[in-house]
Design an enzyme around this catalytic site. Structure first.
Site, PDB file in Angstrom:
ATOM      1  CD  GLU A 155      -2.830   1.066   2.502  1.00 44.31           C
ATOM      2  OE1 GLU A 155      -3.644   1.986   2.661  1.00 44.31           O
ATOM      3  OE2 GLU A 155      -2.787   0.052   3.234  1.00 44.31           O
ATOM      4  CG  ASN A 183      -7.612   2.349   5.621  1.00 47.28           C
ATOM      5  OD1 ASN A 183      -8.338   1.410   5.338  1.00 47.28           O
ATOM      6  ND2 ASN A 183      -7.273   2.627   6.878  1.00 47.28           N
ATOM      7  CD  GLN A 187       0.513  -2.592   3.622  1.00 44.59           C
ATOM      8  OE1 GLN A 187       1.338  -2.046   2.917  1.00 44.59           O
ATOM      9  NE2 GLN A 187      -0.549  -1.930   4.071  1.00 44.59           N
ATOM     10  CD  GLU A 229      -6.054  -4.826   4.642  1.00 45.96           C
ATOM     11  OE1 GLU A 229      -5.861  -4.598   5.864  1.00 45.96           O
ATOM     12  OE2 GLU A 229      -6.508  -3.994   3.844  1.00 45.96           O
ATOM     13  CE1 TYR A 270      -3.126  -6.547   9.068  1.00 44.51           C
ATOM     14  CE2 TYR A 270      -5.328  -5.594   9.156  1.00 44.51           C
ATOM     15  CZ  TYR A 270      -4.143  -5.821   8.481  1.00 44.51           C
ATOM     16  OH  TYR A 270      -3.974  -5.328   7.192  1.00 44.51           O
ATOM     17  CG  ASN A 318      -9.359  -1.254   1.944  1.00 48.23           C
ATOM     18  OD1 ASN A 318      -8.896  -2.376   2.102  1.00 48.23           O
ATOM     19  ND2 ASN A 318      -9.276  -0.313   2.888  1.00 48.23           N
ATOM     20  CD  GLU A 319     -10.011  -2.477   6.316  1.00 46.76           C
ATOM     21  OE1 GLU A 319      -9.968  -1.354   6.866  1.00 46.76           O
ATOM     22  OE2 GLU A 319      -9.261  -3.419   6.615  1.00 46.76           O
TER      23      GLU A 319
END
Length: 502
Positions: free
Chosen positions: A28, A73, A350, A293, A245, A173-174
């Site tokens: 990212e 993001n 990442q 992710e 996560y 994304n999200e």
């Protein structure tokens, strides 16, 4: 009673052919992932494009098949046009997602060049935060159309005659997260994703699309979000995404290493939701999962609060991983392999500097974090068919979990190469684990290597000065009485490799 486990492996006990994209990663425009990570003009190893070749060699060692880009993001406020064309004409933008300044020196074409150098495909995300259908369809045309149209000819004018032929695309994304630029309700996002997907596939019918699932399992909208989004997009996408996560904030290693059980339940839950929509729609189509992710993320939380706003590529999310983190990453990889029939894409988030297996020093060395090793081992040795082993193991209870097996394990069979690989974690804090593996119909297979990652200090980290957490090949797995016996050291990651003898 001693810590012990038994495993039965049969060639016919198959889960599925493993999609190599399960070993993907993520870059990212965040922190030093791009600038100072993969791209640093003037670095001693940099090529004419500014790409660090010490980093490239480590990525090649990981054999990363797919890299998600450019966010995250970041993508929800990104204008892809800012990152193409002459570099000196590209605008500097305020990145609201991470409160930094984006120079746009790296963009779509440069990233495609880098991906070729590491032999990876790209999983391209489109902005469904501040933008939508028009920008997404134009980006597909720019990247994938051979020529003869405005955006494909624009790509050619930028020096890229051949189309990039990007196969996998993320629809935002999200979008369930209030922190996301352009945050939407499930219905708002579902409608936009549906119409964007249609337009993108009208430009290129060969692409595969990933719809946004929940940002993590504990979102208040989890499950309802997936069901609503899939209700809109089911006929137009191939994947629904998962993000998760973990961290050891309570410093409770027994509970920490059991978190892969929660991950397993998360995966099963999303499969159930997808299959509910399949039944509701009387569809014959099966939606697959993209865990695009996943990682450990908690070490850097306090440091990130000190970042000066609007600086360029400051150090952000630079978790320094310890040995116990590597063990949980190993458990998470095993968990994903157990679902190889439905989980076809996964992206360790990442790849460089930002919650990453690879770290760099500015104008200095690149080095391997502890989590590099289980990720590398599964990617390199975990190609083939995922097997469904029958396992019995001694167990323990932790703060949040009951009946946690000390053995976390799975196996991969590669018929073409005639190899069998067992991945195993011993969660026991104090004892080795006596493992017996019945390989009843793998006649002629012998142990060729037993790789072990172990360390007496669970908080031990690696650094630019050295890598005290590194694997060795001195494991004691051996063929005995037609099976395999091994003592897995306490708190250890193990890779037992077998091959058929000629």
């Amino acid at each position: 009673m001693k810590n012990q486990a038994k495993m039965i492996l049969e060639k016919d006990f198959k889960i599925s052919e493993i999609d190599n994209r399960i070993y993907g990663s993520f870059i990212e425009h965040l922190g030093r992932a791009v600038y100072g990570g993969i791209y640093e003009p003037g670095h001693p190893t940099a090529d004419e494009h500014g790409f660090r070749h010490d980093v490239i060699e480590m990525v090649k060692e990981l054999q990363v098949p797919l890299v998600r880009y450019p966010g995250g993001n970041f993508v929800s406020g990104y204008n892809w046009e800012d990152g193409v064309g002459p570099v000196e004409q590209r605008p500097r933008r305020l990145d609201l997602a991470w409160r930094t300044t984006e120079t746009n020196e790296m963009g779509t074409n440069e990233f495609m060049q880098w991906a070729k150098l590491v032999s990876a495909e790209v999983n391209m995300a489109v902005n469904l935060g501040t933008r939508g259908i028009d920008a997404a369809r134009n980006l597909v045309e720019y990247c994938n159309h051979p020529g003869g149209s405005y955006y494909s000819d624009l790509r050619i004018s930028h020096g890229f005659k051949e189309a990039h032929k990007i196969k996998t695309w993320c629809l935002g994304n999200e979008m369930d997260g209030p922190w996301q630029i352009g945050h939407k309700t499930a219905a708002e996002y579902g409608r936009l994703a549906q119409e964007t997907a249609k337009a993108m596939k009208w430009v290129d019918p060969t692409i595969e699309l990933v719809a946004c699932g929940s940002s993590h399992r504990k979102m208040p909208t989890f499950a309802d979000w997936e069901a609503t989004v899939l209700d809109f997009t089911y006929d137009h996408v191939e994947f629904i995404s998962l993000h998760q996560y973990y961290g050891n904030r309570d410093n409770d290693i027994s509970n920490y290493l059991a978190l892969s059980l929660e991950m397993d339940d998360f995966i099963r839950s999303v499969i159930s939701i997808a299959d509910y929509i399949k039944a509701k729609k009387h569809s014959k189509k099966k939606i697959h999962l993209a865990f695009d992710e996943w990682n450990i993320w908690y070490h850097s939380n306090e440091a990130d609060k000190q970042i000066e706003p609007w600086s360029i590529a400051p150090p952000q999310l630079e978790d320094i991983y310890n040995f116990e983190d590597a063990l949980l990453v190993g458990c998470m990889l095993i968990t994903m392999l157990k679902h190889a029939d439905r989980l076809k894409i996964a992206c360790l988030a990442q790849l460089v500097n930002v919650i990453a297996p690879i770290m760099t020093e500015s104008n200095g060395v690149a080095w391997k974090q502890t989590i590099f090793y289980p990720y590398m081992h599964t990617s390199v040795y975990g190609r083939g068919v995922g097997l469904n082993p029958i396992i019995s193991s001694s167990k323990y209870d932790s703060k949040d979990f009951t009946d946690v097996p000390f053995l976390e394990s799975t196996a991969v069979y590669n018929e073409e190469n005639e190899t069998l690989t067992i991945f195993a974690v011993n969660r026991h804090l104090e004892e080795g684990l006596h493992l017996e593996v019945d390989i009843r119909n793998f006649e002629g297979y012998e142990v060729i290597e037993h790789i072990v990652l172990e360390n007496d200090d669970i908080k031990q980290t690696n650094s630019a000065q050295g890598t005290p957490v590194a694997p060795h090949s001195n494991g004691n797995a051996k063929k005995e009485n037609g099976g395999v016996k091994a003592l897995l050291p306490k708190l250890s990651w193990n890779v037992i490799r077998l091959a058929k003898q000629k």
